[in-house]
Design a protein around this motif. Structure first.
Motif, mmCIF file in Angstrom:
data_model
loop_
_atom_site.group_PDB
_atom_site.id
_atom_site.type_symbol
_atom_site.label_atom_id
_atom_site.label_comp_id
_atom_site.label_asym_id
_atom_site.label_seq_id
_atom_site.Cartn_x
_atom_site.Cartn_y
_atom_site.Cartn_z
ATOM 1 N N GLU A 186 0.809 -1.220 0.000
ATOM 2 C CA GLU A 186 0.000 0.000 0.000
ATOM 3 C C GLU A 186 0.841 1.269 0.000
ATOM 4 O O GLU A 186 0.368 2.324 -0.406
ATOM 5 N N ASP A 187 2.083 1.196 0.459
ATOM 6 C CA ASP A 187 2.901 2.397 0.663
ATOM 7 C C ASP A 187 4.126 2.384 -0.243
ATOM 8 O O ASP A 187 4.939 1.456 -0.192
ATOM 9 N N GLY A 218 -2.915 11.563 -9.475
ATOM 10 C CA GLY A 218 -3.299 11.154 -8.130
ATOM 11 C C GLY A 218 -3.369 12.315 -7.163
ATOM 12 O O GLY A 218 -4.154 12.296 -6.210
ATOM 13 N N ASN A 219 -2.579 13.355 -7.423
ATOM 14 C CA ASN A 219 -2.542 14.513 -6.518
ATOM 15 C C ASN A 219 -3.390 15.667 -7.028
ATOM 16 O O ASN A 219 -3.209 16.809 -6.604
ATOM 17 N N SER A 301 0.503 4.173 -2.558
ATOM 18 C CA SER A 301 0.336 5.612 -2.303
ATOM 19 C C SER A 301 1.670 6.214 -1.876
ATOM 20 O O SER A 301 2.523 5.532 -1.320
ATOM 21 N N TYR A 302 1.830 7.505 -2.152
ATOM 22 C CA TYR A 302 2.992 8.212 -1.618
ATOM 23 C C TYR A 302 2.516 9.283 -0.651
ATOM 24 O O TYR A 302 1.334 9.681 -0.674
ATOM 25 N N THR A 303 3.404 9.736 0.196
ATOM 26 C CA THR A 303 3.051 10.727 1.209
ATOM 27 C C THR A 303 3.805 12.017 0.937
ATOM 28 O O THR A 303 5.034 12.008 0.763
ATOM 29 N N LYS A 309 -1.592 11.605 2.106
ATOM 30 C CA LYS A 309 -1.396 10.369 1.363
ATOM 31 C C LYS A 309 -2.032 10.509 -0.012
ATOM 32 O O LYS A 309 -3.189 10.910 -0.132
ATOM 33 N N VAL A 310 -1.281 10.179 -1.035
ATOM 34 C CA VAL A 310 -1.745 10.330 -2.416
ATOM 35 C C VAL A 310 -1.718 8.975 -3.111
ATOM 36 O O VAL A 310 -0.646 8.349 -3.233
ATOM 37 N N GLN A 311 -2.865 8.514 -3.559
ATOM 38 C CA GLN A 311 -2.947 7.266 -4.298
ATOM 39 C C GLN A 311 -2.459 7.484 -5.730
ATOM 40 O O GLN A 311 -2.957 8.357 -6.445
ATOM 41 N N GLN A 382 -7.837 -0.491 -9.076
ATOM 42 C CA GLN A 382 -7.113 0.699 -9.506
ATOM 43 C C GLN A 382 -7.970 1.625 -10.352
ATOM 44 O O GLN A 382 -7.797 2.853 -10.323
ATOM 45 N N TYR A 385 -9.352 5.244 -9.691
ATOM 46 C CA TYR A 385 -8.389 6.336 -9.579
ATOM 47 C C TYR A 385 -7.819 6.749 -10.935
ATOM 48 O O TYR A 385 -6.993 7.663 -11.002
#
Length: 437
Positions: A186-187, A218-219, A301-303, A309-311, A382, A385
């Motif tokens: 997930e990360d 995603g952002n 996701s990234y942070t 948190k951004v998928q 997915q 998104y």
């Protein structure tokens, strides 16, 4: 099987009025041109020392273009449909023309092209501009819209007009990984750390205009193009040069700066990999590579620096069935009925069982066998998104996105301030806007 008699009668009755003023010559093509040299649709093409015809000489033939591995399947189903509905005047002829090539061949020679053809969704605008595709008939529109994935229906529509029948909803990307290595799919940071610690590679093609937008979309960033009725690019809607775009660019840089990173998206070409970002077409190679560790999931996701948190998102893609405008009402009825059948839920399930293609039909997607497919399950997770891929100028793929990704891979942006990264994205936006006709 339900008979199509009523549908055929309705189509026949309206045929004369539907195509008044519909010309046969293609309009000027201003959309992206597929790579490679394409022969006119009605001509034979050379394959080694043999010539392969792409249409039949039968005046009562219904010519159908599909991918090579779908020829036998489609021929069997087309013959079955015509026989079951008592259609003896026309005969189906199926030829191998891939979804990536069909549109180019159709717009080159509409009259000599196929009556029914499969194509990728990003080719729709150029087919409409060339008058090589007819709108879905009114009696089929509601059924198509109600029974298919909403993203597929949206991608098959220009303005308020539905032009194509969705055939698949399986062209997107997700994460293949080795569950013996990756402990938290997930990360993104955790995935990279697991790969680094195991001495394995993380494979993602970040200088590709198809994979790269996953960080930005995603952002909340946008990058789409608008076309007019002739297929010319008239507007670019891009919003990368802002705080969210900078955060997305930093996330992409984090990937490139990992010792595990390899720029690539082919499982078959990967070596010592624990992760490959790819699609359903790579499932067999992924199963072979990862063995008992084989697993799939939606993208991680990234942070961002502020803790958001951004998928990872990206593009989705669909395969459609298009129908060439017809001048004969009886043939039109047969062609439309056959196109409806070849994209029906029952056939989509059969196509999955025979070829592994993921259904766009909502009921077919709930089929027990489809639900048990781990790659399609990851893609379904997915897809919410993802953004359906529309028309993009060739320069977007060849210059803008590739150039940005190449700079990240070469570490040319390392150490730059947020203001300097913002300037990089402003230059990217300028390039994207410069590709308008």
């Amino acid at each position: 099987m339900k008979k199509k008699a009523l549908s055929l009668l309705l189509v026949s009755a309206m045929a004369a009025t539907m195509f008044a003023g519909c010309g046969e010559k293609p309009a000027e093509d201003n959309a992206q041109t597929p790579a490679g040299t394409e022969a006119p649709a009605g001509d034979a093409v050379s394959e080694g020392t043999e010539e392969v015809k792409l249409t039949s000489d039968d005046p009562n033939g219904i010519n159908i273009w599909v991918a090579d591995n779908a020829v036998d399947f489609t021929q069997k189903l087309a013959d079955q449909y015509l026989a079951d509905n008592g259609i003896t005047t026309y005969k189906a002829y199926v030829f191998a023309v891939g979804e990536g090539d069909a549109a180019g061949k159709m717009i080159t020679d509409v009259q000599g092209g196929a009556d029914i053809y499969g194509f990728a969704q990003d080719q729709l605008a150029r087919l409409v501009a060339a008058q090589a595709i007819m709108p879905v008939t009114p009696d089929s529109q509601a059924i198509v819209a109600e029974t298919n994935d909403a993203g597929a229906v949206k991608a098959a529509t220009i303005g308020d007009t539905l032009y194509a029948r969705p055939m698949t909803a399986d062209n997107g990307y997700f994460m293949y990984y080795d569950k013996n290595v990756v402990t938290n799919p997930e990360d993104l940071s955790a995935v990279l750390t697991d790969c680094e610690n195991a001495g394995k590679t993380f494979n993602m093609e970040i200088n590709s205009g198809w994979y790269q937008p996953s960080f930005f979309f995603g952002n909340g960033c946008e990058l789409t193009y608008e076309t007019d009725t002739t297929g010319k690019f008239t507007a670019c809607n891009v919003s990368y040069a802002n705080e969210k775009g900078v955060a997305a660019l930093k996330a992409m840089m984090e990937v490139a700066n990992s010792s595990a990173f390899v720029n690539g998206s082919s499982v078959g070409k990967a070596s010592n990999a624990a992760v490959v970002i790819s699609g359903t077409w790579d499932v067999a190679d992924a199963q072979k590579m990862f063995g008992d560790g084989f697993a799939c999931s939606k993208l991680p996701s990234y942070t961002t620096a502020d803790g958001t948190k951004v998928q990872l998102a990206g593009f989705s893609g669909y395969k459609f069935i298009g129908v060439k405008p017809q001048t004969d009402a009886d043939k039109l009825a047969a062609v439309v009925g056959l196109a409806d059948y070849l994209t029906s839920g029952d056939v989509q399930v059969q196509r999955y069982e025979a070829l592994g293609w993921g259904p766009s039909n909502l009921e077919a997607a709930q089929n027990e066998k489809v639900q048990a497919d781990v790659a399609l399950t990851a893609l379904r997770e997915q897809l919410p998104y993802m953004v359906p891929q529309g028309q993009y100028p060739g320069q977007y793929w060849e210059e803008a996105s590739k150039g940005l990704g190449d700079d990240v891979i070469a570490h040319k942006l390392d150490g730059k301030t947020d203001e300097e990264l913002l300037a990089v994205l402003q230059e990217f936006e300028t390039k994207c806007n410069s590709y308008l006709d």
